[in-house]
Design a protein around this motif. Structure first.
Motif, PDB file in Angstrom:
ATOM      1  N   VAL A 604       0.878  -1.171   0.000  1.00 23.11           N
ATOM      2  CA  VAL A 604       0.000   0.000   0.000  1.00 23.11           C
ATOM      3  C   VAL A 604       0.916   1.222   0.000  1.00 23.11           C
ATOM      4  CG1 VAL A 604      -1.904   1.190   1.145  1.00 23.11           C
ATOM      5  CG2 VAL A 604      -1.653  -1.278   1.412  1.00 23.11           C
ATOM      6  N   ALA A 605       0.719   2.131  -0.967  1.00 22.51           N
ATOM      7  CA  ALA A 605       1.612   3.293  -1.076  1.00 22.51           C
ATOM      8  C   ALA A 605       0.808   4.553  -1.351  1.00 22.51           C
ATOM      9  CB  ALA A 605       2.638   3.078  -2.181  1.00 22.51           C
ATOM     10  N   LEU A 606       1.252   5.656  -0.748  1.00 19.56           N
ATOM     11  CA  LEU A 606       0.613   6.955  -0.923  1.00 19.56           C
ATOM     12  C   LEU A 606       1.706   8.002  -1.127  1.00 19.56           C
ATOM     13  CD1 LEU A 606      -1.857   8.879  -0.769  1.00 19.56           C
ATOM     14  CD2 LEU A 606      -1.568   8.898   1.717  1.00 19.56           C
ATOM     15  N   SER A 607       1.535   8.857  -2.149  1.00 24.93           N
ATOM     16  CA  SER A 607       2.516   9.903  -2.434  1.00 24.93           C
ATOM     17  C   SER A 607       1.798  11.238  -2.607  1.00 24.93           C
ATOM     18  CB  SER A 607       3.300   9.568  -3.704  1.00 24.93           C
ATOM     19  OG  SER A 607       4.201  10.606  -4.019  1.00 24.93           O
ATOM     20  N   ASP A 608       2.371  12.285  -1.998  1.00 23.58           N
ATOM     21  CA  ASP A 608       1.806  13.632  -2.070  1.00 23.58           C
ATOM     22  C   ASP A 608       2.833  14.534  -2.747  1.00 23.58           C
ATOM     23  OD1 ASP A 608       0.556  16.029  -1.785  1.00 23.58           O
ATOM     24  OD2 ASP A 608       0.542  16.039   0.414  1.00 23.58           O
ATOM     25  N   GLY A 609       2.497  15.021  -3.950  1.00 23.68           N
ATOM     26  CA  GLY A 609       3.397  15.900  -4.679  1.00 23.68           C
ATOM     27  C   GLY A 609       3.378  17.312  -4.135  1.00 23.68           C
ATOM     28  N   MET A 610       4.487  18.057  -4.334  1.00 20.99           N
ATOM     29  CA  MET A 610       4.590  19.434  -3.858  1.00 20.99           C
ATOM     30  C   MET A 610       3.596  20.314  -4.606  1.00 20.99           C
ATOM     31  SD  MET A 610       7.826  22.054  -4.090  1.00 20.99           S
ATOM     32  CE  MET A 610       7.510  22.344  -5.826  1.00 20.99           C
ATOM     33  N   GLY A 611       2.942  21.216  -3.885  1.00 21.48           N
ATOM     34  CA  GLY A 611       2.035  22.161  -4.519  1.00 21.48           C
ATOM     35  C   GLY A 611       0.685  21.542  -4.806  1.00 21.48           C
ATOM     36  N   LYS A 612       0.081  22.006  -5.921  1.00 20.74           N
ATOM     37  CA  LYS A 612      -1.248  21.515  -6.268  1.00 20.74           C
ATOM     38  C   LYS A 612      -1.371  21.388  -7.783  1.00 20.74           C
ATOM     39  CE  LYS A 612      -3.210  26.192  -6.444  1.00 20.74           C
ATOM     40  NZ  LYS A 612      -4.268  27.088  -5.974  1.00 20.74           N
ATOM     41  N   GLY A 613      -2.480  20.825  -8.211  1.00 19.20           N
ATOM     42  CA  GLY A 613      -2.771  20.737  -9.637  1.00 19.20           C
ATOM     43  C   GLY A 613      -1.867  19.773 -10.386  1.00 19.20           C
ATOM     44  N   GLU A 614      -1.638  20.106 -11.671  1.00 21.48           N
ATOM     45  CA  GLU A 614      -0.924  19.201 -12.567  1.00 21.48           C
ATOM     46  C   GLU A 614       0.518  18.958 -12.147  1.00 21.48           C
ATOM     47  OE1 GLU A 614      -1.198  20.035 -16.674  1.00 21.48           O
ATOM     48  OE2 GLU A 614      -3.373  20.205 -16.687  1.00 21.48           O
ATOM     49  N   LYS A 615       1.186  20.033 -11.645  1.00 16.83           N
ATOM     50  CA  LYS A 615       2.578  19.879 -11.246  1.00 16.83           C
ATOM     51  C   LYS A 615       2.709  18.862 -10.103  1.00 16.83           C
ATOM     52  CE  LYS A 615       6.611  22.441  -9.653  1.00 16.83           C
ATOM     53  NZ  LYS A 615       7.135  23.730  -9.172  1.00 16.83           N
ATOM     54  N   ALA A 616       1.864  19.016  -9.091  1.00 15.95           N
ATOM     55  CA  ALA A 616       1.891  18.077  -7.968  1.00 15.95           C
ATOM     56  C   ALA A 616       1.499  16.665  -8.424  1.00 15.95           C
ATOM     57  CB  ALA A 616       0.942  18.550  -6.874  1.00 15.95           C
ATOM     58  N   PHE A 617       0.547  16.596  -9.359  1.00 16.73           N
ATOM     59  CA  PHE A 617       0.109  15.300  -9.883  1.00 16.73           C
ATOM     60  C   PHE A 617       1.262  14.593 -10.604  1.00 16.73           C
ATOM     61  CE2 PHE A 617      -1.396  12.931 -13.608  1.00 16.73           C
ATOM     62  CZ  PHE A 617      -2.123  11.934 -12.972  1.00 16.73           C
ATOM     63  N   GLU A 618       2.019  15.341 -11.423  1.00 14.03           N
ATOM     64  CA  GLU A 618       3.142  14.758 -12.156  1.00 14.03           C
ATOM     65  C   GLU A 618       4.179  14.172 -11.199  1.00 14.03           C
ATOM     66  OE1 GLU A 618       4.891  17.461 -14.884  1.00 14.03           O
ATOM     67  OE2 GLU A 618       3.076  17.688 -16.079  1.00 14.03           O
ATOM     68  N   GLU A 619       4.484  14.929 -10.140  1.00 15.28           N
ATOM     69  CA  GLU A 619       5.503  14.469  -9.182  1.00 15.28           C
ATOM     70  C   GLU A 619       5.068  13.192  -8.473  1.00 15.28           C
ATOM     71  OE1 GLU A 619       5.934  17.834  -6.685  1.00 15.28           O
ATOM     72  OE2 GLU A 619       6.517  19.151  -8.324  1.00 15.28           O
ATOM     73  N   SER A 620       3.846  13.215  -7.932  1.00 17.93           N
ATOM     74  CA  SER A 620       3.387  12.045  -7.169  1.00 17.93           C
ATOM     75  C   SER A 620       3.106  10.845  -8.073  1.00 17.93           C
ATOM     76  CB  SER A 620       2.130  12.401  -6.370  1.00 17.93           C
ATOM     77  OG  SER A 620       1.078  12.804  -7.221  1.00 17.93           O
ATOM     78  N   SER A 621       2.590  11.088  -9.286  1.00 18.79           N
ATOM     79  CA  SER A 621       2.314   9.964 -10.191  1.00 18.79           C
ATOM     80  C   SER A 621       3.605   9.306 -10.661  1.00 18.79           C
ATOM     81  CB  SER A 621       1.499  10.425 -11.409  1.00 18.79           C
ATOM     82  OG  SER A 621       2.225  11.358 -12.177  1.00 18.79           O
ATOM     83  N   LEU A 622       4.665  10.129 -10.895  1.00 18.52           N
ATOM     84  CA  LEU A 622       5.968   9.568 -11.241  1.00 18.52           C
ATOM     85  C   LEU A 622       6.488   8.681 -10.113  1.00 18.52           C
ATOM     86  CD1 LEU A 622       8.496   9.484 -13.104  1.00 18.52           C
ATOM     87  CD2 LEU A 622       9.330  11.475 -11.847  1.00 18.52           C
ATOM     88  N   THR A 623       6.330   9.165  -8.888  1.00 20.08           N
ATOM     89  CA  THR A 623       6.773   8.392  -7.719  1.00 20.08           C
ATOM     90  C   THR A 623       6.052   7.056  -7.632  1.00 20.08           C
ATOM     91  OG1 THR A 623       7.242  10.432  -6.507  1.00 20.08           O
ATOM     92  CG2 THR A 623       6.949   8.431  -5.200  1.00 20.08           C
ATOM     93  N   ILE A 624       4.736   7.081  -7.785  1.00 18.51           N
ATOM     94  CA  ILE A 624       3.943   5.850  -7.658  1.00 18.51           C
ATOM     95  C   ILE A 624       4.222   4.887  -8.810  1.00 18.51           C
ATOM     96  CG2 ILE A 624       1.582   4.940  -7.730  1.00 18.51           C
ATOM     97  CD1 ILE A 624       2.386   6.057  -5.022  1.00 18.51           C
TER      98      ILE A 624
END
Length: 788
Positions: A604-624
Motif C-alpha cells: 500500500v503506497a501513498l505519495s503527495d506531490g509538492m504544490g497543487k494541480g498538474e505539477k503536484a500530480f506529475e511528481e506524485s504519479s511519477l513516484t507511484i
C-alpha cells in the motif's frame, strides 16, 4: 637351421601373445560373452553372433586371442560337426586377416563389409561341399547380412563395456545395442536346464524386472519386447512370449516409484494375467517356479548394485535429474554473467565519483586567464603599459592576483575594496574594476554549472550503483534452490483433464523451504470465472493444499490467459480509498496504489506531490509509477526509493519533490514494514481496541541526493486496520489548534468494521474542520486484515 628358426619364431610369438594377455574382470567378462554368443543359435543352426563378435574384437589386440578360444569353445559345444567346422574355419580366416581389421583408422562399415564377405564366402563353400542348393546360397547371404549388422551393433555396445567405469553419459544407440547383446547372450543358455527350470527364462525375467524397476514402464515394456523377440525367435510361440514379457515389464515399471516389492508384485500380476489368458493355468504353475527364482535373485541384489544400472536406464529415457542438472548449469552461467554485469556497473559508478570537482571559483589557471583577458581588453590600450607590465611585470601581476582574491571572498569588488597600491599604479581603475567583475561573473556562472554537473554525476553514480545492486539481488535469487516437479505437473494435468479444463502449459516450481509456485497458461475463458470456480479447486486437489491466485482472478491479454498459483496465505488484505482534490480540481496531487507484489506480500503506497494541480500530480504519479514497477520486479524498496529520489532531482532544474508513505504487509505471518519519506503519520487501529501511531522525521524524496529512510516494523492480526493519510487530512486541524491529535481521537472512536465506511468518516471529519473548503488535496487509505 630351418627348424631352429621356426622354433624360435613360435617361442617369440607365444611370448608376445602372453605379454598381451592380462587377466582381469573385463577379460573374463568378454570371454564369457564370447562363449555365450558362440553358443547362440537361431533357425537351421545358424550362429553368426560369435563370428561377428570376433570380427569386431579384432580391433582390440589385448583381448583377441582369449576371445577367439572362448567363441570357438562355444561353437564346438553347441553346433553339430559340419556346421561347427565351418564356423571354426571362418574364425581362423578372420584371425589370419585380423592385422587388416585392427587398423585404428578403418571405419566400422569397412570392417562389417569384410565380415559380410568372409561369412558369405565360407557359407557358400560349405554348401558346395554338401551339395549346393539355391536355399543354401540364400541362407549364406542372409547370414552374411546378419554378420554385417551385428558388427555395427557391437561397435556401440562393446565400447560401453570396455570403458564402463569412465562413462558418465550413455547414448540411445548404446543402450539399444547393449539390450540386443544381452538378449543374444541369453540365447546362449537356451538349452541349459536345472531340475526342469530354464536358465534362459530365469535370466530373461530377472533382466526385465531390474530394467522395469530402474527404467519405468516405457523402458520395461521395451526391454521385455526386445528380449522376448530375440530369445524366442526360434520357437513357434515367439509372439506370445513377446506379449508376456512386454506386458509384464510395462506393469512392473508402473509401480517403480513405490519400491522394489511393489514393482515385483506388478510384474508377477502382469505375467500371470497374460500366461493364464494365452497358455492356461497349468502353464502358469510351471512358469511360476522360474518367476519365483528370478524374483528372489532380484530381492537379493543390493540397492547399490541396482543404482549402477540406473545410469544406463536414464541414458535412454532422459530424466528429471538430467533436466535439473542442465537447469543448474544454465543458472550458473546466468549467475556468472549477472555478477560480471553487476561488477561492471559498480566500476562505472565508482569512476563517476572519482571525476575531479572544482573546489574554487578561480583556480591558479583561471586567475592567469582572467588577468590575460583584462590585459587584452584594458591594459593593451593604455599609454602607461610600459611602466606597468614591461618594467614591473611581477609587481603588477601580484596586484591583480590580490584584487581577484578579494573579489572571490566578497563576490563583488568596487573602488573601496581595491588595494591602495593598485590605485597608485593604475590610471584606468574604473575600466579594470568593470572588466574584473565582468569576467568574474562569467567564471562564477561556469562554476555553478560545474557544481550542478558534479551533483548530477553523483546522482547518476548513485543510480548506477542501485542498478548494480538490483542485478546483484537477481543473481542472488538465482542461487535459491529451485526444482521443477514433473510428477506434480502430470498430476495437475490429470486433475484438470477430469474437469475438462484444457491448458497449454503448466510449470510447478519448488523453492527453498516449503514454498512453491504454479504457472498455468491457457486460452482465456472470457468470463473470468473459470479460474476461481473450477481451475483453482482442481489444482488444489492435485497438490493437496489450499491455493490462491497471485492476483485476484487471472491476468488475461487478448485471447490468452496466464495465472500464477501459490500456497494460500494466512491473511488477506483489502484496501479502500476516499479522496478529495483541493478547490474541486479534477487532477489531484495525491497519488496512491495497492497491490499484491511477490512472495505473498501486499503493498500500500501513498505519495503527495509538492504544490497543487498538474505539477503536484506529475511528481506524485511519477513516484507511484516507478514504485509499482520496481516493487513488482522484486527490487528492494530502499533501491526503489533511491531511484525515485534521483529521478525527481534529475527531472528538472526546479526543485520538485514528493512524499512517500509505503506499507508492505507479509500475508504469511502478518508482519508490516512501514517506510516513510517526509510522509504524515499513519495509524494501526487494533481490532481489540487501541490505536498505534507510526511517525517519521525524514525529508521527502527529490530534495537532497543523500536520503535517510525511516523504517518501522509491526505485527497485525485479524480485524486490524492500517490507515494512511495525506497532509491535507492531518493539517485540517491546524486552524482549530488541534494539531495531529484530532485524527488519533477520531480513529479511536470509530466502531465500524468496513474499510470503506472508516475512510469516509475520516474524510468527512477533516472536511468539517475546514468548513468544507479544503486547503490541500485530501486522501485516506484504509486497509483491513482478516484471516484467509
Amino acid at each position: 637351421m630351418q627348424r631352429i628358426h621356426i622354433s624360435a619364431y613360435r617361442r617369440r610369438y607365444i611370448k608376445d601373445v602372453s605379454k598381451g594377455i592380462n587377466i582381469d574382470n573385463t577379460l573374463l567378462f568378454l570371454c564369457v560373452l564370447g562363449f555365450l554368443l558362440g553358443r547362440a543359435i537361431i533357425i537351421d543352426n545358424l550362429g553368426p553372433f560369435g563370428i561377428s563378435y570376433f570380427i569386431y574384437m579384432c580391433k582390440h589386440k589385448k583381448y583377441k586371442i582369449p576371445v577367439f578360444f572362448s567363441i570357438a569353445l562355444g561353437i564346438i559345444l553347441s553346433h553339430e560337426g559340419s556346421d561347427a567346422l565351418r564356423y571354426i574355419i571362418t574364425l581362423v580366416i578372420v584371425h589370419l586377416i585380423s592385422p587388416i581389421i585392427s587398423k585404428e583408422e578403418d571405419s566400422i562399415i569397412k570392417i562389417a563389409t569384410i565380415g559380410f564377405i568372409i561369412s558369405t564366402f565360407t557359407g557358400i563353400m560349405g554348401a558346395f561341399v554338401k551339395g549346393i542348393y539355391t536355399y543354401d546360397i540364400l541362407i549364406s547371404l542372409f547370414e552374411g547380412i546378419a554378420v554385417f549388422v551385428l558388427v555395427y551393433i557391437y561397435s556401440f555396445g562393446i565400447p560401453l563395456i570396455l570403458k564402463r567405469s569412465m562413462r558418465r553419459a550413455i547414448s540411445n544407440e548404446e543402450i539399444i545395442a547393449l539390450s540386443i547383446i544381452i538378449g543374444l547372450c541369453i540365447m546362449g543358455v537356451s538349452n541349459v536346464n536345472l531340475f526342469e527350470i530354464s536358465l534362459k527364462n530365469v535370466l530373461s525375467l530377472l533382466i526385465i524386472i531390474m530394467i522395469s524397476y530402474k527404467g519405468g514402464a516405457a523402458l520395461g515394456a521395451t526391454i521385455g519386447i526386445t528380449i522376448g523377440l530375440i530369445t524366442t525367435m526360434d520357437t513357434a510361440s515367439s509372439p506370445i512370449y513377446i506379449g508376456i514379457y512386454g506386458f509384464s515389464g510395462l506393469l512392473g515399471g508402473l509401480f517403480n516409484k513405490v519400491n522394489k516389492f511393489v514393482t515385483l508384485i506388478g510384474f508377477i500380476i502382469g505375467w500371470s494375467i497374460v500366461i493364464i489368458y494365452t497358455r492356461g493355468s497349468y502353464e502358469l504353475v510351471l512358469s511360476l517356479r522360474e518367476v519365483f527364482i528370478a524374483s528372489l535373485v532380484f530381492l537379493l541384489i543390493s540397492e547399490e548394485k541396482l543404482k549402477y544400472l540406473e545410469r544406463f536406464t536414464k541414458g535412454i529415457l532422459g530424466n528429471e535429474e538430467s533436466a535439473l542438472n542442465y537447469i543448474d548449469r544454465v543458472k550458473e552461467i546466468i549467475n556468472c554473467r549477472l555478477r560480471d554485469i553487476q561488477s561492471a556497473y559498480f566500476e562505472i559508478a565508482t569512476t563517476f565519483e572519482k571525476v575531479r570537482e572544482k573546489d574554487k571559483i578561480l583556480d591558479q589557471r583561471d586567475v592567469a586567464s582572467v588577468i590575460d583577458m583584462i590585459n587584452s581588453d584594458v591594459c593593451s590600450k593604455c599609454c602607461m603599459k610600459k611602466s606597468c607590465w614591461e618594467s614591473k611585470f611581477n609587481h603588477t601581476y601580484n596586484l591583480f592576483v590580490k584584487m581577484l582574491n578579494i573579489l572571490e571572498e566578497e563576490g563583488r569588488i568596487d573602488e573601496s575594496l581595491v588595494p591602495k597600491d593598485f590605485k597608485r599604479c593604475c590610471i584606468n581603475e574604473r575600466e579594470v574594476i568593470k572588466s574584473v567583475n565582468h569576467y568574474f561573473d562569467l567564471f562564477m556562472l561556469d562554476y555553478r554549472w560545474n557544481k550542478k554537473l558534479s551533483e548530477t554525476r553523483k546522482l547518476v553514480s548513485n543510480q548506477i550503483k542501485s542498478i548494480s545492486n538490483s542485478i546483484g539481488e537477481v543473481a542472488e535469487e538465482l542461487n535459491e534452490e529451485i526444482n521443477f516437479d514433473l510428477e506434480m505437473e502430470n498430476n495437475i494435468i490429470v486433475e484438470l483433464d477430469k474437469e475438462n479444463i484444457k491448458v497449454d502449459k503448466i510449470c510447478f516450481l519448488r523453492r527453498e523451504g516449503d514454498n512453491f509456485e504454479i504457472n498455468i497458461e491457457k486460452n482465456a475463458c472470457y468470463g473470468g470465472s473459470l479460474c476461481e470456480e473450477k481451475l483453482i479447486p482442481a489444482v488444489s486437489r492435485a497438490v493437496g493444499r489450499r491455493l490462491s491466485s497471485y492476483k485476484v482472478g487471472c491476468r488475461s491479454i487478448s485471447d490468452r490467459c496466464s495465472i500464477r498459483l501459490v500456497n494460500s496465505q494466512e491473511y488477506v488484505a483489502g484496501t479502500h480509498v476516499s479522496s478529495l482534490s483541493k478547490d474541486g480540481n479534477i487532477v489531484s496531487g495525491d497519488n496512491y496504489t495497492y497491490m499484491e507484489i511477490w512472495d505473498g506480500k501486499y503493498m500500500v503506497a501513498l505519495s503527495d506531490g509538492m504544490g497543487k494541480g498538474e505539477k503536484a500530480f506529475e511528481e506524485s504519479s511519477l513516484t507511484i509509477e516507478i514504485l509499482e514497477k520496481m516493487m513488482e520486479s522484486k527490487i528492494n524498496e530502499e533501491i526503489s526509493i533511491d531511484t525515485i529520489n534521483n529521478m525527481l532531482i534529475l527531472k528538472s532544474s526546479d526543485e520538485i519533490f514528493s512524499t512517500v508513505d509505503l506499507s508492505i504487509i507479509d500475508l504469511k505471518d502478518g508482519s508490516v514494514e512501514s517506510v516513510k519519506m517526509g510522509a504524515c503519520p499513519s495509524f494501526i487501529k487494533r481490532a481489540k481496541g487501541g490505536v498505534e501511531v507510526i511517525s517519521s522525521s525524514s525529508l521527502p524524496v527529490g530534495i537532497i541526493s543523500e536520503i535517510k529512510i525511516d523504517r518501522d516494523n509491526r505485527r497485525v492480526k485479524e480485524g486490524d486496520f492500517i490507515i494512511m493519510v495525506s497532509d491535507g487530512i492531518v493539517d485540517a486541524g491546524k486552524d482549530k489548534q488541534l494539531g495531529e491529535n484530532w485524527l488519533y481521537t477520531v480513529i479511536e472512536k470509530i466502531d465500524k468494521t468496513n474499510p470503506a465506511e472508516i475512510s469516509k468518516i475520516i474524510l468527512d471529519e477533516a472536511l468539517k474542520l475546514v468548513d468544507g473548503n479544503p486547503q490541500d488535496d485530501m486522501t485516506v487509505m484504509v486497509t483491513k486484515i482478516w484471516r484467509n
